[in-house]
Scaffold this motif. Structure first.
Motif, PDB file in Angstrom:
ATOM      1  N   LEU A  10       0.833  -1.214   0.000  1.00 24.52           N
ATOM      2  CA  LEU A  10       0.000   0.000   0.000  1.00 24.52           C
ATOM      3  C   LEU A  10       0.863   1.258   0.000  1.00 24.52           C
ATOM      4  CD1 LEU A  10      -2.749   1.440   0.245  1.00 24.52           C
ATOM      5  CD2 LEU A  10      -2.520   1.169   2.743  1.00 24.52           C
ATOM      6  N   VAL A  11       1.934   1.253   0.777  1.00 30.53           N
ATOM      7  CA  VAL A  11       2.837   2.414   0.792  1.00 30.53           C
ATOM      8  C   VAL A  11       3.386   2.664  -0.609  1.00 30.53           C
ATOM      9  CG1 VAL A  11       5.070   3.292   1.635  1.00 30.53           C
ATOM     10  CG2 VAL A  11       3.454   2.228   3.238  1.00 30.53           C
ATOM     11  N   ILE A  12       3.815   1.609  -1.282  1.00 34.96           N
ATOM     12  CA  ILE A  12       4.393   1.742  -2.630  1.00 34.96           C
ATOM     13  C   ILE A  12       3.335   2.234  -3.623  1.00 34.96           C
ATOM     14  CG2 ILE A  12       5.385   0.452  -4.575  1.00 34.96           C
ATOM     15  CD1 ILE A  12       6.707  -1.356  -2.332  1.00 34.96           C
ATOM     16  N   VAL A  13       2.163   1.615  -3.590  1.00 35.72           N
ATOM     17  CA  VAL A  13       1.080   2.009  -4.507  1.00 35.72           C
ATOM     18  C   VAL A  13       0.686   3.463  -4.263  1.00 35.72           C
ATOM     19  CG1 VAL A  13      -1.379   1.608  -5.020  1.00 35.72           C
ATOM     20  CG2 VAL A  13       0.202  -0.327  -4.865  1.00 35.72           C
ATOM     21  N   THR A  14       0.571   3.825  -2.995  1.00 35.27           N
ATOM     22  CA  THR A  14       0.193   5.199  -2.655  1.00 35.27           C
ATOM     23  C   THR A  14       1.289   6.179  -3.038  1.00 35.27           C
ATOM     24  OG1 THR A  14      -1.175   4.346  -0.856  1.00 35.27           O
ATOM     25  CG2 THR A  14      -0.621   6.682  -0.777  1.00 35.27           C
ATOM     26  N   TRP A  15       2.533   5.801  -2.799  1.00 38.44           N
ATOM     27  CA  TRP A  15       3.676   6.652  -3.164  1.00 38.44           C
ATOM     28  C   TRP A  15       3.668   6.938  -4.666  1.00 38.44           C
ATOM     29  CZ3 TRP A  15       7.714   8.372   0.141  1.00 38.44           C
ATOM     30  CH2 TRP A  15       8.734   9.066  -0.516  1.00 38.44           C
ATOM     31  N   ARG A  16       3.410   5.906  -5.451  1.00 42.20           N
ATOM     32  CA  ARG A  16       3.388   6.087  -6.905  1.00 42.20           C
ATOM     33  C   ARG A  16       2.231   6.983  -7.346  1.00 42.20           C
ATOM     34  NH1 ARG A  16       4.866  -0.104  -8.603  1.00 42.20           N
ATOM     35  NH2 ARG A  16       7.109   0.093  -8.226  1.00 42.20           N
TER      36      ARG A  16
END
Length: 159
Positions: free
Chosen positions: A120-126
């Motif tokens: 989720l952190v990665i998806v949100t960061w992107r």
């Protein structure tokens, strides 16, 4: 705000509300059992939990709404889907840990929630870098919580 932005923002709000509500119901089912549970040496004091969870729910709400209105709809929906899956596993932990006291399966559920939270952190960061950054403390907390859950399970097996 477009209809899609409104729907994804509402979706984040509903998932956060369900997460907070259901976890509270299950964690309060048998306080005597938890109080008597052997705790890992790295267990923070109870006040830390009382501070961290409201901050986590706030971070999830802020990041979710920000991604809903500040990124392309496909990225917002992806973030919402990943978030919902992580919450299913986190709620699975709350139920398994506090209701049937199934510490091993609970630890596995929380480990799954933690891994998905980092996704989720990665998806949100992107989708929106600052919103992803807002979720890093929550992901770290989920990782610490997983280590605690494994610790409870190991201590219970040793006794």
């Amino acid at each position: 705000m477009t209809r899609g932005e409104l729907l994804t923002a509402a979706g984040f709000l509903v998932v956060v509300a369900l997460y907070a509500g259901l976890s509270t119901v299950w964690t309060s089912t048998d306080p005597g059992w938890y109080d008597a549970l052997a705790k890992p040496a790295w267990q923070p004091p109870p006040v830390v939990f009382g501070v961290m969870w409201p901050l986590n729910f706030l971070a999830l709400t802020v990041a979710g709404i920000a991604v809903s209105i500040g990124s392309p709809p496909s990225r917002a929906w992806t973030a919402l889907g990943v978030f919902a899956i992580s919450v299913v596993f986190a709620l699975g932990w709350a139920y398994l840990f506090y209701v049937p006291h199934a510490l091993g399966p609970a630890a596995l559920a929380l480990a799954s929630a933690a891994v998905i939270t980092w996704v989720l952190v990665i998806v949100t960061w992107r989708a929106l870098p600052w919103a992803g950054a807002v979720l890093i403390p929550y992901a770290l907390w989920m990782s610490v919580a997983t280590s605690l859950s494994v610790g409870y399970w190991q201590l219970a097996r040793a006794h």
